[in-house]
Design a protein around this motif. Structure first.
Motif, PDB file in Angstrom:
ATOM      1  N   LEU A 235     -23.981 -40.946  12.276  1.00 63.29           N
ATOM      2  CA  LEU A 235     -22.680 -40.855  11.623  1.00 63.29           C
ATOM      3  C   LEU A 235     -22.122 -39.436  11.678  1.00 63.29           C
ATOM      4  CD1 LEU A 235     -23.404 -43.083   8.501  1.00 63.29           C
ATOM      5  CD2 LEU A 235     -21.832 -43.634  10.376  1.00 63.29           C
ATOM      6  N   LEU A 236     -22.989 -38.456  11.452  1.00 62.44           N
ATOM      7  CA  LEU A 236     -22.542 -37.073  11.472  1.00 62.44           C
ATOM      8  C   LEU A 236     -22.134 -36.645  12.891  1.00 62.44           C
ATOM      9  CD1 LEU A 236     -25.164 -35.414   9.093  1.00 62.44           C
ATOM     10  CD2 LEU A 236     -22.863 -36.231   8.536  1.00 62.44           C
ATOM     11  N   PHE A 237     -22.895 -37.099  13.873  1.00 55.72           N
ATOM     12  CA  PHE A 237     -22.575 -36.765  15.266  1.00 55.72           C
ATOM     13  C   PHE A 237     -21.203 -37.320  15.661  1.00 55.72           C
ATOM     14  CE2 PHE A 237     -22.552 -37.704  19.788  1.00 55.72           C
ATOM     15  CZ  PHE A 237     -23.035 -36.521  20.349  1.00 55.72           C
ATOM     16  N   LYS A 238     -20.986 -38.595  15.370  1.00 59.16           N
ATOM     17  CA  LYS A 238     -19.713 -39.225  15.738  1.00 59.16           C
ATOM     18  C   LYS A 238     -18.548 -38.603  14.964  1.00 59.16           C
ATOM     19  CE  LYS A 238     -19.570 -43.676  16.645  1.00 59.16           C
ATOM     20  NZ  LYS A 238     -19.450 -43.694  18.113  1.00 59.16           N
ATOM     21  N   LYS A 311     -19.455 -23.566   1.076  1.00 59.85           N
ATOM     22  CA  LYS A 311     -19.881 -23.195   2.417  1.00 59.85           C
ATOM     23  C   LYS A 311     -20.200 -24.435   3.263  1.00 59.85           C
ATOM     24  CE  LYS A 311     -20.037 -18.663   1.643  1.00 59.85           C
ATOM     25  NZ  LYS A 311     -19.227 -17.670   2.388  1.00 59.85           N
ATOM     26  N   MET A 312     -20.170 -24.228   4.591  1.00 57.96           N
ATOM     27  CA  MET A 312     -20.577 -25.267   5.535  1.00 57.96           C
ATOM     28  C   MET A 312     -21.256 -24.591   6.726  1.00 57.96           C
ATOM     29  SD  MET A 312     -16.932 -26.347   7.250  1.00 57.96           S
ATOM     30  CE  MET A 312     -16.073 -25.267   8.408  1.00 57.96           C
ATOM     31  N   MET A 313     -21.877 -25.411   7.587  1.00 62.24           N
ATOM     32  CA  MET A 313     -22.580 -24.873   8.740  1.00 62.24           C
ATOM     33  C   MET A 313     -21.612 -24.273   9.757  1.00 62.24           C
ATOM     34  SD  MET A 313     -25.421 -27.807   9.630  1.00 62.24           S
ATOM     35  CE  MET A 313     -26.315 -26.760  10.784  1.00 62.24           C
ATOM     36  N   GLU A 314     -22.079 -23.223  10.406  1.00 60.51           N
ATOM     37  CA  GLU A 314     -21.366 -22.684  11.561  1.00 60.51           C
ATOM     38  C   GLU A 314     -21.418 -23.716  12.680  1.00 60.51           C
ATOM     39  OE1 GLU A 314     -21.357 -21.296  15.464  1.00 60.51           O
ATOM     40  OE2 GLU A 314     -23.308 -21.293  14.462  1.00 60.51           O
ATOM     41  N   LYS A 315     -20.321 -23.889  13.424  1.00 57.11           N
ATOM     42  CA  LYS A 315     -20.147 -25.016  14.336  1.00 57.11           C
ATOM     43  C   LYS A 315     -21.213 -25.090  15.436  1.00 57.11           C
ATOM     44  CE  LYS A 315     -16.795 -27.324  17.336  1.00 57.11           C
ATOM     45  NZ  LYS A 315     -17.631 -28.494  17.330  1.00 57.11           N
ATOM     46  N   THR A 316     -21.558 -23.961  16.053  1.00 56.69           N
ATOM     47  CA  THR A 316     -22.529 -23.999  17.157  1.00 56.69           C
ATOM     48  C   THR A 316     -23.887 -24.493  16.679  1.00 56.69           C
ATOM     49  OG1 THR A 316     -21.399 -22.187  18.299  1.00 56.69           O
ATOM     50  CG2 THR A 316     -23.675 -22.635  18.930  1.00 56.69           C
ATOM     51  N   ALA A 317     -24.333 -23.996  15.540  1.00 53.10           N
ATOM     52  CA  ALA A 317     -25.612 -24.442  14.981  1.00 53.10           C
ATOM     53  C   ALA A 317     -25.555 -25.925  14.632  1.00 53.10           C
ATOM     54  CB  ALA A 317     -25.966 -23.621  13.752  1.00 53.10           C
ATOM     55  N   GLN A 318     -24.448 -26.355  14.043  1.00 47.92           N
ATOM     56  CA  GLN A 318     -24.290 -27.769  13.679  1.00 47.92           C
ATOM     57  C   GLN A 318     -24.363 -28.657  14.914  1.00 47.92           C
ATOM     58  OE1 GLN A 318     -21.125 -28.825  10.873  1.00 47.92           O
ATOM     59  NE2 GLN A 318     -20.539 -30.508  12.221  1.00 47.92           N
ATOM     60  N   ASP A 319     -23.650 -28.298  15.945  1.00 48.03           N
ATOM     61  CA  ASP A 319     -23.664 -29.105  17.163  1.00 48.03           C
ATOM     62  C   ASP A 319     -25.062 -29.192  17.756  1.00 48.03           C
ATOM     63  OD1 ASP A 319     -20.989 -29.562  16.934  1.00 48.03           O
ATOM     64  OD2 ASP A 319     -20.367 -28.103  18.458  1.00 48.03           O
ATOM     65  N   LYS A 320     -25.765 -28.076  17.787  1.00 49.54           N
ATOM     66  CA  LYS A 320     -27.101 -28.052  18.397  1.00 49.54           C
ATOM     67  C   LYS A 320     -28.087 -28.916  17.612  1.00 49.54           C
ATOM     68  CE  LYS A 320     -27.070 -23.710  20.963  1.00 49.54           C
ATOM     69  NZ  LYS A 320     -27.751 -22.424  21.195  1.00 49.54           N
ATOM     70  N   ILE A 321     -28.041 -28.824  16.284  1.00 50.76           N
ATOM     71  CA  ILE A 321     -29.041 -29.557  15.502  1.00 50.76           C
ATOM     72  C   ILE A 321     -28.751 -31.050  15.509  1.00 50.76           C
ATOM     73  CG2 ILE A 321     -28.151 -29.592  13.116  1.00 50.76           C
ATOM     74  CD1 ILE A 321     -31.621 -28.411  14.263  1.00 50.76           C
ATOM     75  N   LEU A 322     -27.473 -31.435  15.482  1.00 47.49           N
ATOM     76  CA  LEU A 322     -27.151 -32.860  15.538  1.00 47.49           C
ATOM     77  C   LEU A 322     -27.553 -33.455  16.884  1.00 47.49           C
ATOM     78  CD1 LEU A 322     -23.647 -33.001  13.789  1.00 47.49           C
ATOM     79  CD2 LEU A 322     -25.884 -33.568  12.811  1.00 47.49           C
ATOM     80  N   ARG A 323     -27.378 -32.703  17.968  1.00 48.80           N
ATOM     81  CA  ARG A 323     -27.790 -33.184  19.274  1.00 48.80           C
ATOM     82  C   ARG A 323     -29.306 -33.265  19.395  1.00 48.80           C
ATOM     83  NH1 ARG A 323     -22.732 -31.880  20.049  1.00 48.80           N
ATOM     84  NH2 ARG A 323     -21.598 -32.648  21.881  1.00 48.80           N
ATOM     85  N   ALA A 324     -29.990 -32.301  18.802  1.00 49.68           N
ATOM     86  CA  ALA A 324     -31.457 -32.312  18.855  1.00 49.68           C
ATOM     87  C   ALA A 324     -32.026 -33.524  18.133  1.00 49.68           C
ATOM     88  CB  ALA A 324     -32.004 -31.023  18.251  1.00 49.68           C
ATOM     89  N   VAL A 325     -31.515 -33.804  16.926  1.00 46.98           N
ATOM     90  CA  VAL A 325     -32.015 -34.967  16.180  1.00 46.98           C
ATOM     91  C   VAL A 325     -31.663 -36.258  16.915  1.00 46.98           C
ATOM     92  CG1 VAL A 325     -31.847 -36.251  14.013  1.00 46.98           C
ATOM     93  CG2 VAL A 325     -31.958 -33.757  13.974  1.00 46.98           C
ATOM     94  N   TYR A 326     -30.470 -36.291  17.543  1.00 50.81           N
ATOM     95  CA  TYR A 326     -30.094 -37.470  18.325  1.00 50.81           C
ATOM     96  C   TYR A 326     -31.069 -37.682  19.483  1.00 50.81           C
ATOM     97  CZ  TYR A 326     -26.249 -40.854  18.575  1.00 50.81           C
ATOM     98  OH  TYR A 326     -25.488 -41.989  18.470  1.00 50.81           O
TER      99      TYR A 326
END
Length: 484
Positions: A235-238, A311-326
């Motif tokens: 859900l977070l990735f999409k 606060k929220m996550m910085e975008k690059t870190a967020q993208d990387k971690i969501l892709r890794a878990v996927y």
């Protein structure tokens, strides 16, 4: 409440199970149950002691006429998995388990029951305190911390035990005799990330995934149960791909050996995207529910407006971690080529925490083939390292290699057929039993594992069959009478 439990048959086991369940005993916090078991053995005036790591050993002399039989070591673990529903107010460190009868099952109110491995412990206690049960020389081994590292079994030194046969009372189908199990290893991925201030004109939502089966990450891994962490990540990735959401925090799953049942996240997005976002989330939720409809009938995914985080996550870190878990594998990885229908290798993405600039992801990889275990572990390690995580592999323990020529196996097979007029299933399991670890320091000990029927272990749906406990007790007594 527990009076209802204590009146069940066989009274000895249920009475001791009630006493045991009144003592808090989560893994790594077993001080109270260790003291309880030491007091129990000493009250019977039996040889009772604690080893260097906290395992409790109690010895009882043979019944008259059975002094020359081989000494049997009866083994179960004292700790229990502490899982509860998010709506249940319960403190495993201070409270005893609240039990009730539901037809042929004993359950707990909103928490794990502790039948894994409390029924085995209660059966051993019943044998130790008995005066009318024929038995060979007995040695009870109550290990600690089986559920979160098997450090009790690992810390037991050679030369402490005297038994020639080990009966491990920690399996969960009453028609099975277990002669092998998987080994395991913990994978932990961590990293930090920069936090950003939430933009003005934003709106915040809480997303929750609840109502999944959960269960034992070894015994239930092949059942197709949903993993709350993977569902949340989807859900977070999409949402990131279509709406550029910002993730403020994620809190999913709990223990490594439990399939995660719940996950919670807080996200933010532009306020003018509100209607489109809610429509899309509804569509994605319906897809996920449809995909899981045959197994996860109580799956509940909700979206609610919440207080705006700072606060929220910085975008690059967020993208990387969501892709890794996927990308990280979850569930069955390979089936055994040697044993039909046995899961060989699997992984459970058990715990995900994202908050205040820190990420932690915990997995448990299992395999009956040691090289395959490390192969999958290295695959997961590589995925998370590509997301700039530091990855550690810890808590490795060996599997238990089957011995089809076991003498005690033949005893169990013969006595099972005599008692129940059918053949038992001789199996290996994908869970982690302590036999493989104990066998390192006691290679000549003949080992076997069996137990009553327990369903939903490692989840608040855990339950034990009342009729099965009676069958298990009859079988155990028969084995003791016919030990070589």
């Amino acid at each position: 409440m527990n009076q209802e439990i204590e009146q069940l048959e066989p009274n000895r086991i249920w009475n001791n199970f009630s006493k045991l369940n009144a003592v808090p005993r989560p893994s790594k916090k077993e001080e109270k149950v260790i003291e309880f078991m030491l007091n129990f053995g000493r009250s019977l005036q039996l040889e009772t002691f604690k080893d260097e790591v906290g395992n409790v050993i109690i010895r009882k002399e043979a019944s008259i006429g059975m002094e020359d039989c081989k000494t049997i070591t009866l083994q179960s673990h004292l700790d229990m998995v502490h899982q509860k529903n998010s709506s249940t107010d319960f403190d495993f460190n201070t409270q005893g388990i609240e039990m009730y009868v539901d037809g042929d099952w004993v359950r707990a109110r909103g928490t794990t029951l502790g039948a894994d491995n409390g029924m085995g412990v209660a059966a051993i206690m019943s044998l130790l305190e008995s005066h009318d049960i024929p038995h060979p020389p007995l040695e009870a081994l109550f290990t600690i911390d089986e559920e979160t590292g098997m450090t009790g079994a690992m810390g037991l030194k050679g030369g402490v035990l005297k038994g020639q046969i080990l009966l491990n009372l920690d399996t969960e189908e009453d028609d099975e005799i277990d002669i092998g199990c998987a080994g395991g290893i913990d994978i932990t991925a961590t990293r930090t990330y920069e936090e950003q201030t939430v933009p003005k004109e934003s709106i915040a939502y809480g997303i929750s995934v609840k109502g999944l089966h959960g269960g034992h990450s070894g015994m239930d891994i092949h059942r197709g149960f949903g993993n709350a962490n993977k569902i949340m990540n989807r859900l977070l990735f999409k949402s990131t791909e279509e709406f550029g959401i910002g993730v403020s925090q994620i809190d999913g799953g709990s223990l490594r050996n439990a399939i995660p049942r719940e996950s919670f996240a807080t996200v933010v997005l532009r306020a003018d995207q509100k209607e489109d976002f809610e429509v899309k989330i509804t569509e994605w939720v319906e897809d996920i529910k449809s995909e899981n409809s045959f197994v996860e009938t109580k799956l509940n995914i909700s979206l609610n407006k919440v207080k705006m985080p700072v606060k929220m996550m910085e975008k690059t870190a967020q993208d990387k971690i969501l892709r890794a878990v996927y990308a990280a594998h979850n569930g069955v990885y390979a089936m055994s080529a040697a044993i039909p229908e046995l899961v060989e290798t699997s992984n459970n993405i058990a715990r995900i925490q994202v908050k205040s600039g820190k990420i932690s992801i915990g997995c448990l990889t299992r395999s009956s083939v040691n090289t395959a275990k490390f192969d999958l572990a290295n695959s997961l390690k590589s995925v998370f390292e590509l997301a700039d995580c530091s990855v550690t592999l810890t808590g490795e323990y060996p599997g238990w290699s089957p011995n089809p020529n076991s003498e005690i196996l033949e005893v169990l097979k013969d006595q099972y057929e005599i008692l129940f007029n059918e053949k038992p299933q001789v199996v290996a399991c994908h869970a982690g039993l302590e036999c493989g670890i104990l066998g390192k320091n006691y290679p000549e000990m003949d080992m076997i594992s069996f137990g009553p029927t327990i369903k939903g272990a490692h989840s608040p749906d855990e339950r034990v069959s009342i009729s099965s406990v009676k069958k298990f007790w009859i079988f155990l007594l028969q084995i003791l009478k016919n030990t070589p």
